[in-house]
Design an enzyme around this catalytic site. Sequence first.
Site, PDB file in Angstrom:
ATOM      1  N   GLY A  75       0.794  -1.216   0.000  1.00 51.39           N
ATOM      2  CA  GLY A  75       0.000   0.000   0.000  1.00 51.39           C
ATOM      3  C   GLY A  75       0.826   1.264   0.000  1.00 51.39           C
ATOM      4  CG  ASP A  96       6.660  -7.160  -2.046  1.00 52.78           C
ATOM      5  OD1 ASP A  96       6.430  -8.303  -1.577  1.00 52.78           O
ATOM      6  OD2 ASP A  96       6.052  -6.140  -1.682  1.00 52.78           O
ATOM      7  CE  LYS A 119       1.304  -7.227  -2.718  1.00 50.19           C
ATOM      8  NZ  LYS A 119       1.285  -6.849  -1.283  1.00 50.19           N
ATOM      9  CG  ASN A 175       7.639  -8.329   7.947  1.00 47.88           C
ATOM     10  OD1 ASN A 175       8.792  -8.630   8.251  1.00 47.88           O
ATOM     11  ND2 ASN A 175       7.247  -8.247   6.671  1.00 47.88           N
ATOM     12  CB  CYS A 217      19.659   2.132  13.815  1.00 50.04           C
ATOM     13  SG  CYS A 217      19.931   0.889  15.102  1.00 50.04           S
ATOM     14  CB  CYS A 220      18.562   2.922  18.695  1.00 57.65           C
ATOM     15  SG  CYS A 220      20.225   3.068  17.995  1.00 57.65           S
ATOM     16  CB  CYS A 241      -6.580  -8.977   7.529  1.00 64.19           C
ATOM     17  SG  CYS A 241      -8.103  -8.110   7.111  1.00 64.19           S
ATOM     18  CB  CYS A 294      22.380   0.176  19.534  1.00 63.00           C
ATOM     19  SG  CYS A 294      21.418  -0.554  18.193  1.00 63.00           S
ATOM     20  CB  CYS A 299      23.906   0.619  15.421  1.00 63.79           C
ATOM     21  SG  CYS A 299      23.242   2.176  16.073  1.00 63.79           S
TER      22      CYS A 299
END
Length: 393
Positions: A75, A96, A119, A175, A217, A220, A241, A294, A299
């Site tokens: 989206g 993707d 996609k 995710n 980041c 962190c 969903c 971190c 990092c």
Amino acid sequence: MASVDELQKKIKELEAKLAAVEAKGGPMRQKIEVMSSEVVDSNPYSRLMALKRMGIVNNYEQIREKTVAVVGVGGVGSVTAEMLTRCGIGKLILFDYDKVELANMNRLFFQPHQAGLSKVDAAAATLQNINPDVTIDAYNYNITTVDNFQKFCDTISKGSLTGGAVDLVLSCVDNFEARMAINTACNELDQKWFESGVSENAVSGHIQFISPGESACFACAPPLVVATKVDERTLKREGVCAASLPTTMGIVAGFLVQNSLKYLLEFGNVTHYLGYSALTDFFPTMSLQPNPTCDDASCRARQEQRRLQPRVELAAEVTEDCGPVHQDNDWGISVLEENSPADEDCPGLKLVDGVQVAYSIPVDSSTPESSTGGAVAASELSLEDLMQQMKTM
């Protein structure tokens, strides 16, 4: 030998590809070698080049030299890719591994005849029709697996138009596992990137600019799901969903591309963190400092590199006070010193240095002092006599 179900699935994929080819319609326009500011109906860049004429951007043509990687073409990602394509980005790299479904139709961009296509392939075909000047690479794999993660790192470190690192990575995934993979790769490669997201109830979202070692980041200050190392897949339930509003996703994509353009073309201020609440129309902004402890070793290493770099102090620009532009005018307008407001405009008001009044404070004419210039004269009359006189007025 393939099963009946596999053959039927293959037939559906071929039908979807055929429908996509048929939907292309007429021929694509010819490629435009050089961006022009000429205002004619046939020039798709005239309104973009107007930014240069108006002094917003110094050299808009530089966008054709830039390469941006978009991870996640859902989206937010598909709309982001479309905006960048219409803006004339030089090269777009799409990542993707999902396929277009009819359930995706509420999220803009994709069309029903593209159901069943990957996609990235569906997006690449559509975007190429929108602007054939853009170079588009599509990668249909999951970046979180061990083998594909290395491919991902190689692509963003060598996939630009010049064979070097991409100019910017945009995370549009849904995710935390994929976000952590992007975060790890960008920390290792010292790659600047934007993280974005929309809440599960579809009424809030955010974008975050991450410069390894300079700003926080994703590891962190990780979300609880990441910090507790819970497998996200165990949290998903059958038949349930997340909510999805094309409006919220379009707004987040707009913020993402707007700040990407500011970063790539060096105009305006790039927001380090911008939130959005649709219920209250609230847009919080903030800067996030990196966490010295971190969990990501890369990092911490980038933080140490930035700490050891010599600080560059910018010299303060000295501007000469030229005074009022029009000292003499036909209307009898005179200009007071900005740091010396007239005393009569604010009687009795003491201002600290640097503070000015925006308007004159009116004198309260209702008090006896303001009307007579002094205290009320003493009277021998009693209160009852005064009240009786007032009744007869």
